[in-house]
Design an enzyme around this catalytic site. Structure first.
Site, short mmCIF file in Angstrom:
data_model
loop_
_atom_site.label_atom_id
_atom_site.label_comp_id
_atom_site.label_asym_id
_atom_site.label_seq_id
_atom_site.Cartn_x
_atom_site.Cartn_y
_atom_site.Cartn_z
N ARG A 128 0.86 -1.19 0.00
CA ARG A 128 0.00 0.00 0.00
C ARG A 128 0.89 1.23 0.00
O ARG A 128 0.95 1.97 0.97
CB ARG A 128 -0.89 0.03 1.24
N GLN A 133 0.24 2.44 -6.06
CA GLN A 133 -1.18 2.80 -6.02
C GLN A 133 -1.92 2.43 -7.32
O GLN A 133 -3.04 1.93 -7.28
CB GLN A 133 -1.31 4.30 -5.78
N ASP A 136 -3.04 -1.26 -7.42
CA ASP A 136 -3.70 -1.77 -6.23
C ASP A 136 -5.12 -2.25 -6.52
O ASP A 136 -6.09 -1.49 -6.44
CB ASP A 136 -3.69 -0.65 -5.17
N SER A 139 -7.84 -2.08 -3.64
CA SER A 139 -8.51 -0.79 -3.49
C SER A 139 -9.57 -0.60 -4.58
O SER A 139 -10.65 -0.09 -4.30
CB SER A 139 -7.50 0.37 -3.58
N TYR A 235 -3.01 -1.31 7.53
CA TYR A 235 -4.22 -2.07 7.82
C TYR A 235 -4.56 -2.01 9.31
O TYR A 235 -3.67 -1.89 10.15
CB TYR A 235 -4.04 -3.55 7.46
N1 LIG Z 1 -1.58 3.10 -1.80
C1 LIG Z 1 -1.93 3.47 -0.58
O1 LIG Z 1 -1.27 4.27 0.05
C2 LIG Z 1 -3.15 2.86 0.03
C3 LIG Z 1 -3.99 2.12 -0.77
C4 LIG Z 1 -5.12 1.53 -0.19
C5 LIG Z 1 -5.39 1.71 1.15
N2 LIG Z 1 -4.57 2.46 1.91
C6 LIG Z 1 -4.83 2.63 3.33
O2 LIG Z 1 -4.78 1.35 3.95
C7 LIG Z 1 -5.70 1.32 5.02
C8 LIG Z 1 -6.61 0.13 4.93
O3 LIG Z 1 -7.40 0.20 3.79
P1 LIG Z 1 -8.31 -1.00 3.28
O4 LIG Z 1 -9.64 -0.48 2.91
O5 LIG Z 1 -7.65 -1.77 2.26
O6 LIG Z 1 -8.40 -1.91 4.54
P2 LIG Z 1 -9.44 -2.97 4.93
O7 LIG Z 1 -10.24 -3.49 3.82
O8 LIG Z 1 -8.66 -3.88 5.78
O9 LIG Z 1 -10.45 -2.04 5.77
C9 LIG Z 1 -10.95 -2.38 6.96
C10 LIG Z 1 -11.18 -1.14 7.79
O10 LIG Z 1 -11.85 -1.57 8.96
C11 LIG Z 1 -11.19 -1.06 10.06
N3 LIG Z 1 -11.39 -1.94 11.21
C12 LIG Z 1 -10.88 -3.17 11.43
N4 LIG Z 1 -11.31 -3.65 12.62
C13 LIG Z 1 -12.10 -2.68 13.17
C14 LIG Z 1 -12.84 -2.58 14.37
N5 LIG Z 1 -12.83 -3.55 15.28
N6 LIG Z 1 -13.53 -1.45 14.59
C15 LIG Z 1 -13.53 -0.46 13.67
N7 LIG Z 1 -12.87 -0.48 12.53
C16 LIG Z 1 -12.16 -1.59 12.28
C17 LIG Z 1 -9.75 -0.93 9.66
O11 LIG Z 1 -9.09 0.04 10.47
C18 LIG Z 1 -9.88 -0.50 8.20
O12 LIG Z 1 -9.98 0.89 8.06
C19 LIG Z 1 -6.41 2.65 4.97
O13 LIG Z 1 -5.69 3.51 5.84
C20 LIG Z 1 -6.23 3.14 3.58
O14 LIG Z 1 -6.31 4.54 3.46
C21 LIG Z 1 -3.44 3.03 1.38
#
Ligand SMILES: NC(=O)c1ccc[n+]([C@@H]2O[C@H](COP(=O)([O-])OP(=O)(O)OC[C@H]3O[C@@H](n4cnc5c(N)ncnc54)[C@H](O)[C@@H]3O)[C@@H](O)[C@H]2O)c1
Length: 395
Positions: A128, A133, A136, A139, A235
């Site tokens: 990530r 990006q 990905d 996403s 994550y």
């Molecule tokens: N290229 C990049 O920089 C990039 C790309 C994609 C995502 N991200 C980041 O990665 C992170 C995760 O994204 P994702 O959507 O793939 O993750 P994911 O599909 O794992 O999303 C699950 C979400 O649920 C939340 N969660 C888990 N358990 C929980 C609980 N008990 N109570 C409340 N919330 C809970 C997590 O904090 C997360 O935000 C985010 O910060 C996102 O912005 C970055």
């Protein structure tokens, strides 16, 4: 080099790994594209469009696998747990496989791919990072799931989403709560807002607050702090049961007041925490809707039935898997762009460059030379570390 695009075989799957629009870029990277006849039809991409962009059609799947140096699929063996194994005998030594492999699902499927001596890359393991990006796919699919979750909820709810002032009186806006504001959750907030609902969201990662607010959502603050809420990859992390218990207590009233709850709180490779109990469902108004995007990993709602929609205590609970597959045109378009960005990165001058010093290549490479070579996968399944590093260089 020949890039082969087979038709997806998972029952009901309508997406396709490569769409015609990305073929010119693949050609520039030195890849000739061969497509199994009919592969894109269910996603809205007819054979003629592939041909007009310079692809060649292949009638028999076995021929496609025989000819191709690289295979791009959506659901490979592992991610396709119904009939993905049918492709195993078609794979050949040294072939490159790119797609969803569910590498933290079971080690058996990963090992079966390794035994075919295939060099496989899992799109789920894409770092990530800003650099990765454009590649990905998680996403991309999460974006579609978040959108579709809201559309399904709006269609099911016996209320309208927007506030309306009419001659027959005023209609209050629907209240939509999103639990888990990752990529899917954030897109759900944006979509709910576009439809006129009042959207709030909660996530245990403090960084999510600003993102929720920037989309016009209200951030639900709970008087509880997660320990190391975010891992190095960004994550959310698994917490202990006492934390989840406290979360449930603190979320109970907000859930009872919501018309729609969309849950998307998942932890990679782990069972999803139960954040909505049956007692909490009972307290929701008749006709309310829960869309559980965590259904495939056990669900965030205690009453979710995997891959089904059920009505319990007058509340509809939607636990369908793989919502991204229900928007096959755009799911395929985004995925094809992700994969072609990855292939343009991997293939230089018509040759595959396995530069294992490169984080993107190293972290997504799962099997090579008959071995499961991915350090994260080996660690996850407690396999001993490899004696020697996987061979890099030209493949
Ligand atoms: N290229 C990049 O920089 C990039 C790309 C994609 C995502 N991200 C980041 O990665 C992170 C995760 O994204 P994702 O959507 O793939 O993750 P994911 O599909 O794992 O999303 C699950 C979400 O649920 C939340 N969660 C888990 N358990 C929980 C609980 N008990 N109570 C409340 N919330 C809970 C997590 O904090 C997360 O935000 C985010 O910060 C996102 O912005 C970055």
């Amino acid at each position: 080099m020949i890039l082969g695009v087979p038709k997806e075989i998972y029952p009901g799957e309508r997406r396709v790994g490569i769409v015609p629009a990305v073929i010119p870029n693949l050609k520039k990277a030195g890849l000739d594209v061969a497509v199994e006849a009919g592969a894109g039809i269910l996603a809205g991409y007819p054979d003629a469009e592939y041909v007009s962009k310079g692809a060649r059609l292949v009638g028999a799947r076995a021929d496609l696998f025989r000819e191709a140096d690289i295979i791009v699929q959506f659901l490979c063996h592992g991610a396709n747990d119904k009939n993905g194994n049918e492709d195993l005998p078609l794979m050949k030594q040294g072939q490159i496989l790119v797609g969803f492999l569910r590498p933290l699902g079971t080690i058996k499927t990963v090992q079966e791919i390794a035994e075919r001596r295939v060099t496989s890359f899992s799109v789920e393991l894409m770092p990530r990072t800003t650099r990765a990006q454009s590649m990905d796919a998680l996403s991309s699919m999460a974006t579609i799931c978040g959108y579709k979750a809201v559309v399904l909820a709006a269609d099911t709810l016996p209320r309208m989403f927007p506030m309306l002032t009419t001659a027959a009186g005023t209609i209050a806006p629907a209240r939509v709560l999103i639990i888990g504001a990752g990529v899917a959750g954030l897109q759900a907030i944006a979509t709910a807002r576009r439809l006129g609902a009042v959207a709030s969201a909660y996530d245990m990662r403090p960084a999510a607050k600003e993102q929720v607010q920037s989309l016009g959502g209200r951030f639900v603050e709970l008087a509880i702090e997660a320990k190391d809420a975010q891992d190095a990859r960004g994550y959310g992390t698994a917490q202990d049961e006492s934390f989840y218990q406290k979360q449930r207590e603190l979320l109970e009233n907000t859930i009872a007041e919501s018309d729609v709850v969309i849950t998307a709180a998942v932890i990679p490779g782990k069972k999803s925490p139960v954040l909505v109990t049956k007692e909490m469902v009972q307290r929701m108004a008749l006709g309310s809707v829960i869309v559980d995007l965590a259904a495939e990993r056990g669900g965030n709602c205690e009453l979710t039935k995997p891959d089904e929609t059920v009505v319990a205590h007058g509340v509809t609970i939607i636990g369908e898997f793989n919502l991204a597959a229900t928007v096959p045109y755009h799911a395929s378009q985004l995925y094809a762009r992700n994969v072609s960005a990855f292939l343009q990165y991997l293939v230089k001058d018509g040759k595959v460059q396995l530069d294992l010093k490169d984080e993107i290549i190293r972290e997504t490479l799962v099997t090579q030379g008959g071995e499961v070579v991915n350090a994260r996968v080996r660690e996850f399944f407690s396999l001993p570390a490899l004696q020697s590093a996987p061979a890099g260089g030209d493949a």
